[in-house]
Design an enzyme around this catalytic site. Structure first.
Site, short mmCIF file in Angstrom:
data_model
loop_
_atom_site.label_atom_id
_atom_site.label_comp_id
_atom_site.label_asym_id
_atom_site.label_seq_id
_atom_site.Cartn_x
_atom_site.Cartn_y
_atom_site.Cartn_z
CB SER A 145 -0.89 -0.04 1.25
OG SER A 145 -1.70 1.10 1.31
CE LYS A 171 -4.74 -0.16 -0.09
NZ LYS A 171 -5.53 -0.96 0.85
CE LYS A 173 -4.18 3.33 2.21
NZ LYS A 173 -5.45 2.77 2.74
CG ASP A 199 -7.92 2.14 0.19
OD1 ASP A 199 -9.11 2.54 0.22
OD2 ASP A 199 -7.35 1.64 1.18
CD GLU A 224 -9.10 -1.04 -0.04
OE1 GLU A 224 -8.11 -1.17 -0.78
OE2 GLU A 224 -9.05 -1.22 1.18
CG ASP A 249 -11.10 -1.36 4.09
OD1 ASP A 249 -11.48 -1.89 5.15
OD2 ASP A 249 -9.99 -0.79 4.00
CE LYS A 273 -7.88 -2.76 5.90
NZ LYS A 273 -8.09 -1.29 5.97
N GLY A 301 -4.54 -4.63 5.36
CA GLY A 301 -3.59 -4.47 6.44
C GLY A 301 -3.88 -3.22 7.24
MG LIG Z 1 -8.76 0.32 2.56
#
Ligand SMILES: [Mg+2]
Length: 379
Positions: A145, A171, A173, A199, A224, A249, A273, A301
């Protein structure tokens, strides 16, 4: 198994670099650990709640409070009744969710407690988390991430480093103002072969649908949690307006909410998660439900230490986890972990095979990061 008590231990671990998401920037990780002491082995739990309620309503101080005042006393009462004549005689990890159910919410705290009891139980029995959960592989592909950076060149440098390390999936952000351009830059620099997803951590509204559709040409694995946690219908509508698959998520807090989201068409992929959904056993139920509906899952995570990372690797080894998770090497976030570090091997993380979590804190390192400890007896 008789649970004698739980030590609540707070540790503070510095991050190798600040980690910025749409909800804030983290410089260090304030973690609540649980050490369950039983008449068998000791077990470890890690609470993924952050220091502030920005990812979800839960936060570390509140987690310690609800454990001390409500969850541990509830488990204590459950254990007392189990030990009456005719009762099962002790407590099992599979009882914990039921025993804690009268207390609303606080899933991250419940998950940490169940994890500690499950670890103690499995260590006592000599069985691994992976075996208990139903793992079918002994290593899992590792994704990373990548936080929001100040500039595109800085982002590209970071992604370059992770790809050189062998990470199997990137991934990014994102947030308004940092979405299409960084995705375009990563695609242009590293090509279409890189597994890439984004995400948003709830940073958009349905009114942004047309803008988010501009991500469609980049062949992302998924977007996400673009919208607010409670906006399940909004995600269903967004999923009809964009081509990038929608993954949830924050919205998925139980198998029940997962079933509703799948039925409503709010997601075609779920990030599981365990902390967010109340524990590894509920996480497995969501996995089973998703598999039954043909919905892919992957393991997210929460900047876990080696303890949570070990349990996540075990979960991610279940057959429905068909996308790489955010289970990175320890050095992605920490220069020094509290367990033996998880190291990337050919882009994969080994699933621990020893009893329980298969890893334990190294006492010197644990002490080095500890800021407080508290003992709570369980009658
Ligand atoms: Mg997320």
């Amino acid at each position: 198994m008789k649970l004698q008590g739980v030590e609540l231990r707070r540790i503070t671990m510095p991050l190798v670099a600040p980690f910025r998401t749409s909800f804030g920037t983290e410089h260090e990780r304030d973690v609540l650990l649980l050490r369950a002491v039983t008449d068998g082995a000791e077990g470890w739990g890690e609470c993924v709640a952050m220091a502030e309620p920005l990812y979800s309503s839960e936060y570390a101080d509140a987690a310690a409070d609800v454990l001390r005042r409500f969850l541990l006393p509830a488990l204590s009462r459950h254990q007392e009744s189990a030990r009456r004549p005719g009762g099962p005689g002790g407590i099992a990890a599979s009882d914990v969710g039921h025993a804690l159910a009268p207390i609303k919410g606080h899933r991250m705290s419940k998950a940490a407690l169940e994890m500690a009891v499950l670890d103690a139980e499995l260590r006592t029995l000599g069985r691994s988390f992976a075996g208990e959960l139903g793992a079918v592989v002994d290593r899992v592909p590792s994704g990373v991430s990548v936080g929001i950076h100040d500039t595109i060149p800085a982002l590209l440098d970071a992604v370059d480093g992770y790809l050189s390390d062998g990470y199997q999936r990137i991934k990014l952000k994102i947030e308004p103002g940092w979405d299409v351009e960084p995705v375009r830059a990563v695609r242009e620099r590293f090509g279409d072969g890189v597994l890439l997803q984004v995400d948003a951590n709830t940073a958009y509204t349905l009114g942004d649908a047309r803008h988010l559709a501009r991500l469609d040409p980049f062949d992302l694995l998924l977007i996400e949690q673009p919208l607010e946690e409670e906006d399940v219908l909004g995600h269903a509508e967004l999923a009809r307006r964009i081509q990038t698959p929608v993954c949830l998520d924050e919205s998925i807090v139980s198998a029940q909410t997962a079933a509703a989201a799948i039925t409503l068409g709010a997601c075609s992929i779920i990030n599981i998660k365990p902390g967010r959904v109340g524990g590894y056993l509920e996480a497995r139920r969501i996995h089973d439900l998703a598999v039954a509906h043909g919905v892919a899952v992957w393991c997210g995570g929460m900047l876990e230490t080696g303890l949570g990372r070990a349990a996540n690797a075990a979960l991610a080894a279940l057959p429905g986890f068909t996308l790489p998770g955010d289970i990175s090497g320890s050095d992605r976030f920490y220069r020094t972990d509290i367990t033996e570090p998880f190291v990337l091997d050919d882009g994969h993380i080994a699933v621990p095979a020893g009893p329980g979590l298969g890893v334990a804190p190294l006492p010197d390192l644990l002490d080095k990061f500890t800021t407080s400890t508290e003992w709570v007896s369980v009658g």
